[in-house]
Design a protein around this motif. Sequence first.
Motif, mmCIF file in Angstrom:
data_model
loop_
_atom_site.group_PDB
_atom_site.id
_atom_site.type_symbol
_atom_site.label_atom_id
_atom_site.label_comp_id
_atom_site.label_asym_id
_atom_site.label_seq_id
_atom_site.Cartn_x
_atom_site.Cartn_y
_atom_site.Cartn_z
ATOM 1 N N GLU A 193 0.924 -1.193 0.049
ATOM 2 C CA GLU A 193 -0.091 0.075 0.015
ATOM 3 C C GLU A 193 0.654 1.155 0.114
ATOM 4 O OE1 GLU A 193 -3.134 -0.163 -0.334
ATOM 5 O OE2 GLU A 193 -3.882 -2.024 0.656
ATOM 6 N N GLY A 194 0.619 2.250 -0.892
ATOM 7 C CA GLY A 194 1.252 3.432 -0.875
ATOM 8 C C GLY A 194 -0.047 4.400 -0.679
ATOM 9 N N ARG A 195 0.442 5.628 -1.330
ATOM 10 C CA ARG A 195 -0.662 6.859 -1.110
ATOM 11 C C ARG A 195 -0.207 7.643 -2.490
ATOM 12 N NH1 ARG A 195 0.999 9.695 3.001
ATOM 13 N NH2 ARG A 195 -0.019 8.491 4.703
ATOM 14 N N ALA A 197 -0.520 10.636 -5.030
ATOM 15 C CA ALA A 197 -0.329 11.969 -4.944
ATOM 16 C C ALA A 197 0.383 12.532 -6.204
ATOM 17 C CB ALA A 197 0.578 12.333 -3.645
ATOM 18 N N HIS A 198 0.429 13.631 -6.579
ATOM 19 C CA HIS A 198 0.926 14.463 -7.669
ATOM 20 C C HIS A 198 2.511 14.131 -7.597
ATOM 21 C CE1 HIS A 198 2.102 17.184 -10.687
ATOM 22 N NE2 HIS A 198 1.028 17.182 -11.434
ATOM 23 N N GLY A 199 3.133 13.965 -8.808
ATOM 24 C CA GLY A 199 4.479 13.543 -8.572
ATOM 25 C C GLY A 199 5.378 14.758 -7.944
ATOM 26 N N SER A 200 4.645 15.906 -7.827
ATOM 27 C CA SER A 200 5.573 16.997 -7.416
ATOM 28 C C SER A 200 5.288 17.102 -6.142
ATOM 29 C CB SER A 200 5.068 18.344 -8.066
ATOM 30 O OG SER A 200 3.590 18.701 -7.836
ATOM 31 N N ARG A 201 4.426 16.359 -5.333
ATOM 32 C CA ARG A 201 4.221 16.488 -3.826
ATOM 33 C C ARG A 201 4.753 15.303 -3.169
ATOM 34 N NH1 ARG A 201 0.477 20.294 -2.122
ATOM 35 N NH2 ARG A 201 1.677 19.808 -0.145
ATOM 36 N N PRO A 202 6.151 15.248 -3.097
ATOM 37 C CA PRO A 202 6.730 14.056 -2.183
ATOM 38 C C PRO A 202 6.242 13.814 -0.785
ATOM 39 C CG PRO A 202 8.182 15.433 -2.569
ATOM 40 C CD PRO A 202 7.117 15.923 -3.604
ATOM 41 N N ASP A 203 5.880 15.174 -0.354
ATOM 42 C CA ASP A 203 5.404 15.433 1.038
ATOM 43 C C ASP A 203 3.847 14.584 1.330
ATOM 44 O OD1 ASP A 203 4.398 17.342 -0.886
ATOM 45 O OD2 ASP A 203 3.438 18.389 0.922
ATOM 46 N N LEU A 204 3.286 14.484 0.126
ATOM 47 C CA LEU A 204 1.708 13.819 0.211
ATOM 48 C C LEU A 204 1.851 12.255 -0.160
ATOM 49 C CD1 LEU A 204 -0.211 16.998 -1.199
ATOM 50 C CD2 LEU A 204 0.267 16.085 1.135
ATOM 51 N N ALA A 210 8.460 1.810 -4.830
ATOM 52 C CA ALA A 210 9.500 1.818 -4.057
ATOM 53 C C ALA A 210 9.649 0.961 -2.915
ATOM 54 C CB ALA A 210 9.829 3.127 -3.675
ATOM 55 N N LYS A 211 8.321 0.844 -2.007
ATOM 56 C CA LYS A 211 8.132 0.117 -0.865
ATOM 57 C C LYS A 211 8.222 -1.644 -1.173
ATOM 58 C CE LYS A 211 7.665 3.568 2.017
ATOM 59 N NZ LYS A 211 8.500 3.928 2.717
ATOM 60 N N ALA A 212 7.717 -1.763 -2.436
ATOM 61 C CA ALA A 212 7.617 -3.112 -2.940
ATOM 62 C C ALA A 212 8.846 -3.763 -3.167
ATOM 63 C CB ALA A 212 6.851 -3.450 -4.093
ATOM 64 N N GLY A 213 9.970 -2.707 -3.384
ATOM 65 C CA GLY A 213 11.479 -3.368 -3.878
ATOM 66 C C GLY A 213 12.106 -3.963 -2.488
ATOM 67 N N HIS A 214 11.696 -3.216 -1.375
ATOM 68 C CA HIS A 214 12.260 -3.904 -0.034
ATOM 69 C C HIS A 214 11.466 -5.292 0.070
ATOM 70 C CE1 HIS A 214 13.666 -0.225 1.733
ATOM 71 N NE2 HIS A 214 12.702 0.344 1.106
ATOM 72 N N PHE A 215 10.361 -5.398 -0.370
ATOM 73 C CA PHE A 215 9.835 -6.989 -0.261
ATOM 74 C C PHE A 215 10.748 -7.906 -1.309
ATOM 75 C CE2 PHE A 215 6.763 -10.216 -1.651
ATOM 76 C CZ PHE A 215 6.599 -10.931 -0.717
ATOM 77 N N GLU A 250 0.876 6.191 -14.025
ATOM 78 C CA GLU A 250 1.205 7.229 -15.062
ATOM 79 C C GLU A 250 2.566 7.924 -14.404
ATOM 80 O OE1 GLU A 250 -2.020 9.759 -15.317
ATOM 81 O OE2 GLU A 250 -1.801 10.860 -13.542
ATOM 82 N N PRO A 251 3.392 8.549 -15.315
ATOM 83 C CA PRO A 251 4.571 8.996 -14.858
ATOM 84 C C PRO A 251 4.662 10.089 -13.556
ATOM 85 C CG PRO A 251 4.936 8.773 -17.213
ATOM 86 C CD PRO A 251 3.271 8.628 -16.651
ATOM 87 N N SER A 252 3.581 10.962 -13.682
ATOM 88 C CA SER A 252 3.527 12.097 -12.727
ATOM 89 C C SER A 252 2.809 11.747 -11.585
ATOM 90 C CB SER A 252 2.849 13.171 -13.534
ATOM 91 O OG SER A 252 1.702 12.985 -13.916
ATOM 92 N N THR A 253 2.333 10.690 -11.140
ATOM 93 C CA THR A 253 1.566 10.045 -9.981
ATOM 94 C C THR A 253 2.418 9.118 -9.134
ATOM 95 O OG1 THR A 253 -0.353 10.586 -11.167
ATOM 96 C CG2 THR A 253 -0.476 9.342 -9.292
ATOM 97 N N TYR A 254 2.441 9.246 -7.794
ATOM 98 C CA TYR A 254 2.884 8.429 -6.893
ATOM 99 C C TYR A 254 2.036 7.009 -6.890
ATOM 100 C CZ TYR A 254 6.564 11.173 -4.701
ATOM 101 O OH TYR A 254 7.704 12.004 -4.556
ATOM 102 N N PRO A 255 2.521 5.999 -6.950
ATOM 103 C CA PRO A 255 1.417 4.610 -7.071
ATOM 104 C C PRO A 255 0.885 4.411 -5.818
ATOM 105 C CG PRO A 255 3.819 4.166 -7.280
ATOM 106 C CD PRO A 255 3.790 5.711 -7.133
ATOM 107 N N ALA A 256 -0.331 4.086 -5.793
ATOM 108 C CA ALA A 256 -1.193 3.936 -4.530
ATOM 109 C C ALA A 256 -0.948 2.406 -4.003
ATOM 110 C CB ALA A 256 -2.197 4.257 -4.620
ATOM 111 N N HIS A 257 -0.620 1.457 -5.074
ATOM 112 C CA HIS A 257 -0.464 0.145 -4.772
ATOM 113 C C HIS A 257 0.506 -0.449 -5.826
ATOM 114 C CE1 HIS A 257 -4.652 0.581 -2.727
ATOM 115 N NE2 HIS A 257 -5.035 1.228 -3.712
#
Length: 389
Positions: A193-195, A197-204, A210-215, A250-257
């Motif tokens: 699970e991620g969250r 957000a727009h690619g310009s908002r790493p704070d959100l 990236a988290k899946a990479g740890h797994f 899409e390239p400009s969105t943080y993946p939620a899942h």
Amino acid sequence: MPPVPPSAPDPLDPHDLLARLIAIDSVNPDLAGDGAGESAIADFCGEWLAARGFEVHRLDKRGGRPSVVAIARGAGGGRSLMLNGHLDTVGVAGYDGDPFDPEIRDGRMYGRGSFDMKGGLAAMMIAAVRATAGGPLRGDVLLACVADEEHGSTGTEEVLESFTADAAIVTEPSHLEVTLAHKGFAWFDVVIEGRAAHGSRPDLGVDAIAKAGHFLVALEELGTRLAQGPAHPLLGTGTVHASVIAGGQEPSTYPAHCRITLERRTVPGENADTVEAELTAVLDRLAAAVPGFRYRLTRGLHREPFQADPEARIVRTLTRHAEAVLGHPPVVRGEPFWTDAALLDRAGIPCLLFGADGEGAHAAREWADLASLDRLTGIFTATITDFCS
């Protein structure tokens, strides 16, 4: 003197029967959308066996995916034996040549299903006819020609709802080697699970990929630990691998899942429950160590591993007759892939795998060794006669 007419094909020639089985398209439609399924080949096997005095039962709970159980009833007081072989094949996309035109070259018969496993079907059908040609044996001989082994094994499951036997032989190809064990498998989905957000908002945003990479790193480490752990004498160790991964939009969105489908191959002593506990431990460690790591674990299809008793009567009987035909004790082995033997074993039917030699299961070119097919038919004939008498 009139010319001598050409002799008719031997109706109990395993080469001829194998060629006729190959010529019938029986591609599993669950694997290939245009697959013909098992109806035509089930009709052929049922009619062929009925014409030779077998009591034929057609099972088709799914509709359009039939299995056939043919029985030569015994005179009474003997042990019953089931020979199990699957009617379906994998797909033919990319096959080298005409997959349904059997061709003989250099002692090999080519065609889809020749090795996996219409050779086993032909041998068991002819062996059962030969073994009962002189009259009924004391025990029943059952031929289970089943649907859907290549996908969900619904055919053998349906057969076992209505039929049983004192022992069974699964006639999967085994290179004339006695196969007493095989691995199981368990499929799982892991959703990280991620969250979004727009690619310009790493704070959100939280990057699920990236988290899946740890797994994925932890999964590879698990595979290394398994390989270094205790090994089964015939099967080695269990294995694990990531099979499918999907995530992001899409390239400009943080993946939620991010979803990872994985397969864990199991050995006796392991099952879906032990694998789920193993994966949960890995994921919980990551959740404790990696900030923002959240997951969902879902169990998918799973099948148990198989291990025969080497002292079972059917194992000793077949091994003895194999040694007589081969001229040496047969090799004893395990298989890394899963078969319907595990379902028979779970139903309380002692069993093993034994089948023809050849090559090309699921490959672009497939063939069965015809000399091995003849030996296999002889071994089955002697085993049936001995065990059921």
